[in-house]
Design a protein around this motif. Structure first.
Motif, PDB file in Angstrom:
ATOM      1  N   TYR A  61       0.655  -1.255  -0.011  1.00 40.10           N
ATOM      2  CA  TYR A  61       0.045  -0.108  -0.226  1.00 40.10           C
ATOM      3  C   TYR A  61       0.759   1.281   0.143  1.00 40.10           C
ATOM      4  O   TYR A  61       0.294   2.164  -0.172  1.00 40.10           O
ATOM      5  CB  TYR A  61      -1.052   0.019   1.208  1.00 40.10           C
ATOM      6  CG  TYR A  61      -0.353  -0.144   2.546  1.00 40.10           C
ATOM      7  CD1 TYR A  61       0.158   0.906   3.291  1.00 40.10           C
ATOM      8  CD2 TYR A  61      -0.260  -1.374   3.125  1.00 40.10           C
ATOM      9  CE1 TYR A  61       0.866   0.721   4.301  1.00 40.10           C
ATOM     10  CE2 TYR A  61       0.401  -1.554   4.235  1.00 40.10           C
ATOM     11  CZ  TYR A  61       0.785  -0.417   4.930  1.00 40.10           C
ATOM     12  OH  TYR A  61       1.322  -0.891   6.342  1.00 40.10           O
ATOM     13  N   MET A  76       0.920   6.917   0.461  1.00 43.03           N
ATOM     14  CA  MET A  76      -0.082   5.493   0.826  1.00 43.03           C
ATOM     15  C   MET A  76      -0.966   5.628  -0.316  1.00 43.03           C
ATOM     16  O   MET A  76      -1.954   6.585  -0.318  1.00 43.03           O
ATOM     17  CB  MET A  76      -0.271   5.400   2.072  1.00 43.03           C
ATOM     18  CG  MET A  76      -1.276   4.573   2.636  1.00 43.03           C
ATOM     19  SD  MET A  76      -2.051   4.642   4.081  1.00 43.03           S
ATOM     20  CE  MET A  76      -0.611   4.392   5.096  1.00 43.03           C
ATOM     21  N   ARG A  81      -4.496   0.009   0.958  1.00 46.79           N
ATOM     22  CA  ARG A  81      -4.614  -0.130   2.399  1.00 46.79           C
ATOM     23  C   ARG A  81      -5.668  -0.912   3.033  1.00 46.79           C
ATOM     24  O   ARG A  81      -5.555  -1.498   3.711  1.00 46.79           O
ATOM     25  CB  ARG A  81      -4.233   1.238   2.873  1.00 46.79           C
ATOM     26  CG  ARG A  81      -4.272   1.283   4.751  1.00 46.79           C
ATOM     27  CD  ARG A  81      -3.029   0.786   5.001  1.00 46.79           C
ATOM     28  NE  ARG A  81      -2.681   1.161   6.414  1.00 46.79           N
ATOM     29  CZ  ARG A  81      -1.983   0.302   7.422  1.00 46.79           C
ATOM     30  NH1 ARG A  81      -1.467  -0.855   7.103  1.00 46.79           N
ATOM     31  NH2 ARG A  81      -1.894   0.881   8.596  1.00 46.79           N
ATOM     32  N   SER A 134     -10.068  -3.707   7.728  1.00 45.90           N
ATOM     33  CA  SER A 134      -9.992  -2.411   7.422  1.00 45.90           C
ATOM     34  C   SER A 134     -10.776  -1.397   8.549  1.00 45.90           C
ATOM     35  O   SER A 134     -10.332  -0.428   8.832  1.00 45.90           O
ATOM     36  CB  SER A 134     -10.568  -2.031   6.116  1.00 45.90           C
ATOM     37  OG  SER A 134      -9.947  -2.862   5.187  1.00 45.90           O
TER      38      SER A 134
END
Length: 172
Positions: A61, A76, A81, A134
């Motif tokens: 990421y 990023m 991510r 997440s």
């Protein structure tokens, strides 16, 4: 000496006033079909996508680094991510430059929306779930009329792996 004290007090008052004006304000952006928000106090600027220099041996990421006015900052990809499917960058793709603990990081997002005012009483805790890691990056769910903005915790977004390896984060 008294003039310096007055200047410092005026500066502190301005800083407090500035901080008050940033309270409950979030920069909102799109990733896929969802709307997210990040506290405006962490945002230093929004820039278009530019050449990102790849850096070997980084997490997937972290796309690399950019040279932003002579300062090298890591970038990023927030989609990566969150383990969302990749998407080609286009003219709406932006880099949100955030500052946290003296470190600048660029966050690639699909599209920036607006600065939204979300009152504290309109923010609920994120749902507890063991699915989808997440969710550990969420600080809350901001209600805006019929819509919900997923509010992100900048510290966890930027430093979660370090916190995990130090045993500071529940891995559930």
């Amino acid at each position: 000496m008294i003039d310096n004290i007055r200047e410092n007090n005026a500066f502190e008052a301005d800083a407090t006033r500035d901080e008050d004006t940033m309270e409950n304000k979030f920069l909102t952006f799109h990733l896929g079909q969802e709307d997210y928000g990040i506290e405006i106090r962490h945002v230093t600027e929004i820039i278009g996508v530019q050449k990102i220099t790849d850096v070997p041996d980084m997490p997937d990421y972290i796309k690399g680094v950019i040279n932003l006015r002579g300062k090298v900052i890591p970038v990023m990809d927030v989609r990566a991510r969150f383990k969302l499917p990749p998407r080609a960058y286009d003219d709406r793709t932006c880099i949100i430059v955030v500052q946290y603990n003296g470190t600048a990081v660029g966050l690639v997002v699909d599209e920036v929306s607006e600065v939204a005012n979300i009152a504290r009483d309109q923010i609920e805790p994120p749902p507890r779930t063991s699915r989808g890691k997440s969710s550990r990056f969420f600080s809350g769910m901001g209600k805006m009329g019929d819509e919900v903005k997923i509010l992100l915790d900048v510290e966890r977004l930027l430093y979660d792996e370090e916190r995990l390896s130090a045993g500071l984060v529940d891995q559930a």
